[in-house]
Design an enzyme around this catalytic site. Structure first.
Site, PDB file in Angstrom:
ATOM      1  N   TYR A  85     -11.931  -3.069  -4.336  1.00 17.32           N
ATOM      2  CA  TYR A  85     -12.601  -2.981  -3.033  1.00 17.32           C
ATOM      3  C   TYR A  85     -14.128  -2.962  -3.154  1.00 17.32           C
ATOM      4  O   TYR A  85     -14.811  -2.470  -2.251  1.00 17.32           O
ATOM      5  CB  TYR A  85     -12.096  -1.748  -2.281  1.00 17.32           C
TER       6      TYR A  85
ATOM      7  N   ASN B  19      -2.904  -0.270   6.553  1.00 15.54           N
ATOM      8  CA  ASN B  19      -2.309  -1.470   7.166  1.00 15.54           C
ATOM      9  C   ASN B  19      -1.277  -2.167   6.282  1.00 15.54           C
ATOM     10  O   ASN B  19      -1.171  -3.382   6.258  1.00 15.54           O
ATOM     11  CB  ASN B  19      -3.408  -2.424   7.642  1.00 15.54           C
TER      12      ASN B  19
ATOM     13  N   PHE C 134     -15.804   2.941   5.884  1.00 11.83           N
ATOM     14  CA  PHE C 134     -14.393   3.128   5.578  1.00 11.83           C
ATOM     15  C   PHE C 134     -14.083   3.105   4.081  1.00 11.83           C
ATOM     16  O   PHE C 134     -12.944   3.286   3.683  1.00 11.83           O
ATOM     17  CB  PHE C 134     -13.529   2.092   6.330  1.00 11.83           C
TER      18      PHE C 134
ATOM     19  N   GLU D 176      -8.816 -10.383  -8.670  1.00 14.72           N
ATOM     20  CA  GLU D 176      -7.994  -9.224  -8.325  1.00 14.72           C
ATOM     21  C   GLU D 176      -6.804  -9.071  -9.265  1.00 14.72           C
ATOM     22  O   GLU D 176      -6.548  -7.980  -9.757  1.00 14.72           O
ATOM     23  CB  GLU D 176      -7.525  -9.343  -6.864  1.00 14.72           C
TER      24      GLU D 176
ATOM     25  N   LYS E  33       0.826  -1.208   0.000  1.00 17.12           N
ATOM     26  CA  LYS E  33       0.000   0.000   0.000  1.00 17.12           C
ATOM     27  C   LYS E  33       0.865   1.266   0.000  1.00 17.12           C
ATOM     28  O   LYS E  33       2.059   1.212   0.328  1.00 17.12           O
ATOM     29  CB  LYS E  33      -0.962  -0.045   1.197  1.00 17.12           C
TER      30      LYS E  33
ATOM     31  N   ARG F 173       2.076  -6.670   9.323  1.00 17.41           N
ATOM     32  CA  ARG F 173       1.216  -5.643   9.943  1.00 17.41           C
ATOM     33  C   ARG F 173       1.551  -5.487  11.422  1.00 17.41           C
ATOM     34  O   ARG F 173       1.522  -4.373  11.955  1.00 17.41           O
ATOM     35  CB  ARG F 173      -0.256  -6.007   9.744  1.00 17.41           C
TER      36      ARG F 173
ATOM     37  N   HIS G 297      -2.012  -5.553   1.178  1.00 14.46           N
ATOM     38  CA  HIS G 297      -3.287  -6.207   0.848  1.00 14.46           C
ATOM     39  C   HIS G 297      -2.966  -7.605   0.337  1.00 14.46           C
ATOM     40  O   HIS G 297      -1.981  -7.779  -0.376  1.00 14.46           O
ATOM     41  CB  HIS G 297      -4.012  -5.440  -0.264  1.00 14.46           C
TER      42      HIS G 297
HETATM   43  P1  IDP Z   1      -7.995  -7.584   4.716  1.00  9.57           P
HETATM   44  O1  IDP Z   1      -7.226  -6.532   3.930  1.00  9.57           O
HETATM   45  O2  IDP Z   1      -7.237  -7.997   5.952  1.00  9.57           O
HETATM   46  O3  IDP Z   1      -8.454  -8.746   3.867  1.00  9.57           O
HETATM   47  P2  IDP Z   1     -10.748  -6.538   4.659  1.00  9.57           P
HETATM   48  O4  IDP Z   1     -11.757  -6.748   5.738  1.00  9.57           O
HETATM   49  O5  IDP Z   1     -10.950  -7.228   3.355  1.00  9.57           O
HETATM   50  O6  IDP Z   1      -9.309  -6.858   5.292  1.00  9.57           O
HETATM   51  O7  IDP Z   1     -10.685  -4.959   4.414  1.00  9.57           O
HETATM   52  C1  IDP Z   1     -10.006  -4.437   3.294  1.00  9.57           C
HETATM   53  C2  IDP Z   1      -9.236  -3.230   3.725  1.00  9.57           C
HETATM   54  O8  IDP Z   1     -10.131  -2.217   4.125  1.00  9.57           O
HETATM   55  C3  IDP Z   1      -8.318  -3.442   4.922  1.00  9.57           C
HETATM   56  O9  IDP Z   1      -7.051  -3.961   4.567  1.00  9.57           O
HETATM   57  C4  IDP Z   1      -8.196  -2.044   5.478  1.00  9.57           C
HETATM   58  O10 IDP Z   1      -7.242  -1.268   4.743  1.00  9.57           O
HETATM   59  C5  IDP Z   1      -9.576  -1.471   5.201  1.00  9.57           C
HETATM   60  N1  IDP Z   1     -10.461  -1.608   6.360  1.00  9.57           N
HETATM   61  C6  IDP Z   1     -11.137  -2.706   6.765  1.00  9.57           C
HETATM   62  N2  IDP Z   1     -11.850  -2.463   7.884  1.00  9.57           N
HETATM   63  C7  IDP Z   1     -11.619  -1.160   8.188  1.00  9.57           C
HETATM   64  C8  IDP Z   1     -12.069  -0.301   9.244  1.00  9.57           C
HETATM   65  O11 IDP Z   1     -12.837  -0.694  10.125  1.00  9.57           O
HETATM   66  N3  IDP Z   1     -11.600   0.989   9.231  1.00  9.57           N
HETATM   67  C9  IDP Z   1     -10.749   1.451   8.263  1.00  9.57           C
HETATM   68  N4  IDP Z   1     -10.315   0.672   7.251  1.00  9.57           N
HETATM   69  C10 IDP Z   1     -10.726  -0.608   7.217  1.00  9.57           C
END
Ligand code: IDP
Length: 148
Positions: A50, A113, A58, A127, A10, A103, A116
């Site tokens: 996404y 974070n 978010f 993807e 990212k 992470r 991805h």
């Molecule tokens: P993942 O990346 O661990 O698979 P997902 O639930 O698919 O997690 O969410 C995709 C991305 O969306 C996350 O990597 C993060 O950057 C963002 N995200 C998910 N939940 C939140 C949140 O509660 N607040 C802010 N960003 C979030």
């Protein structure tokens, strides 16, 4: 054929100079990078990547963040690669991620974070097709495969 995962470094991790540190961890586990490039993602690509999060609180800030600078996109191959990469990356919330994970070591924000990775073989294919043509994916023997 070996399973493929789509992985992205990212924008905040690129800006922090973590590209090498991150790729090293996949390689040292024995996984194989079969496609890789640095791109400035297009809005339509971010929205496609996404799309399952559309409508969530978010979603918009996430899209803006992903478009805020260059990212490194990769396809990584290996046995049980989806599980392997997600375990190397750690949980979505970096404060809950295992200490030795990417992470866990480098992240502080849920949105920013660091990395991805696809959550299934099916989503991986959807993807990587957003970012790569078939002819950008390489087949080669790596590491110990050359010695068997
Ligand atoms: P993942 O990346 O661990 O698979 P997902 O639930 O698919 O997690 O969410 C995709 C991305 O969306 C996350 O990597 C993060 O950057 C963002 N995200 C998910 N939940 C939140 C949140 O509660 N607040 C802010 N960003 C979030």
């Amino acid at each position: 054929m070996a399973e493929k995962a789509f992985v992205m470094i990212k924008p905040n991790a690129v800006k922090r100079g973590l590209i090498g540190e991150i790729i090293k961890r996949y390689e040292q586990k024995g996984l194989k990078v079969v496609a890789m490039k640095m791109i400035k993602m297009k809005k339509a690509q971010a929205e496609e990547l996404y799309k399952v999060h559309q409508g969530k609180d978010f979603y918009q800030p996430l899209i803006e963040f992903i478009l805020s600078g260059p990212v490194v996109v990769m396809i990584i191959e290996g046995p049980r690669v989806i599980e392997a990469v997600r375990s190397i990356n750690g949980e979505t919330d970096p404060l809950k991620a295992q200490a030795g994970s990417i992470r866990g070591e480098f992240g502080i924000s849920v949105r920013k974070n660091i990395v991805h990775a696809s959550d299934s073989i099916q989503s991986a294919e959807q993807e990587w097709k957003i970012f790569f043509e078939e002819n950008e994916i390489f087949e080669y023997l790596c590491g110990f495969e050359n010695e068997l």
